[in-house]
Scaffold this active site. Structure first.
Site, PDB file in Angstrom:
ATOM      1  N   ALA A  65       0.869  -1.188   0.000  1.00 60.97           N
ATOM      2  CA  ALA A  65       0.000   0.000   0.000  1.00 60.97           C
ATOM      3  C   ALA A  65       0.897   1.225   0.000  1.00 60.97           C
ATOM      4  CB  ALA A  65      -0.923  -0.005   1.212  1.00 60.97           C
ATOM      5  N   HIS A  73       6.313  11.403  -3.734  1.00 58.23           N
ATOM      6  CA  HIS A  73       7.106  10.205  -3.463  1.00 58.23           C
ATOM      7  C   HIS A  73       6.326   8.928  -3.776  1.00 58.23           C
ATOM      8  CE1 HIS A  73      10.246   7.829  -1.583  1.00 58.23           C
ATOM      9  NE2 HIS A  73       9.337   7.215  -0.866  1.00 58.23           N
ATOM     10  N   LEU A  98       0.756  -7.625  -9.518  1.00 54.06           N
ATOM     11  CA  LEU A  98       0.806  -6.368  -8.779  1.00 54.06           C
ATOM     12  C   LEU A  98      -0.446  -6.181  -7.937  1.00 54.06           C
ATOM     13  CD1 LEU A  98       2.426  -3.689  -8.415  1.00 54.06           C
ATOM     14  CD2 LEU A  98       1.086  -2.784 -10.316  1.00 54.06           C
ATOM     15  N   ARG A 113      -9.903  -1.094  -0.379  1.00 52.26           N
ATOM     16  CA  ARG A 113      -9.420  -1.940  -1.466  1.00 52.26           C
ATOM     17  C   ARG A 113      -8.634  -3.169  -1.001  1.00 52.26           C
ATOM     18  NH1 ARG A 113     -10.192   3.109  -3.003  1.00 52.26           N
ATOM     19  NH2 ARG A 113     -10.698   3.609  -5.162  1.00 52.26           N
TER      20      ARG A 113
END
Length: 139
Positions: A65, A73, A98, A113
């Site tokens: 995450a 960044h 991924l 999510r």
């Protein structure tokens, strides 16, 4: 099938739950063996994925995450991780999927999510491995 799972410890309140969901889904899909390798952050995931591929994993699902902060960044990290994971998949001829939430996600969006990203990463790894081993099919 031998599935590797790389999980980032950064934002572990999110990724710990992702790992639980991923393990449950791997079991549901009938994966025989799962190897888990934890890394400090998503940036370290490609190296860990490479190690799992070298140790004989048939596919690797990467969980993480990358939460939006005050700078860009998160964009840099997420894009580089995605690119290197794709490179590893091509280099080894094995699926590297991924399941990294972000970039640009808030903590709340990431929490929403957790299950989706974890399940999809595992499912994509398993399906891709099976289909690659079946070979091309006549249309």
């Amino acid at each position: 099938m031998r599935l590797g799972i790389v999980v980032s410890e950064f934002n572990y309140d999110i990724t710990r739950l992702m790992l639980e969901k991923a393990l449950d889904h791997a079991k549901f899909l009938g994966v025989e063996e799962v190897l888990v390798l934890k890394v400090p952050g998503s940036f370290e995931a490609p190296l860990a994925a490479k190690r799992l591929l070298e140790e004989g994993c048939d596919a690797v699902a990467v969980l993480g995450a990358v939460i939006k902060g005050e700078t860009d960044h998160d964009q840099v990290v997420a894009h580089q991780v995605a690119r290197k994971l794709m490179d590893l998949s091509l280099e080894y001829g094995k699926p590297v999927t991924l399941g990294v939430i972000g970039p640009g996600a808030t903590r709340e969006q990431a929490a929403e999510r957790i299950e989706e990203y974890a399940r999809r990463a595992v499912e994509a790894a398993v399906k891709a491995w099976k289909r690659l081993n079946e070979g091309p099919q006549l249309a």
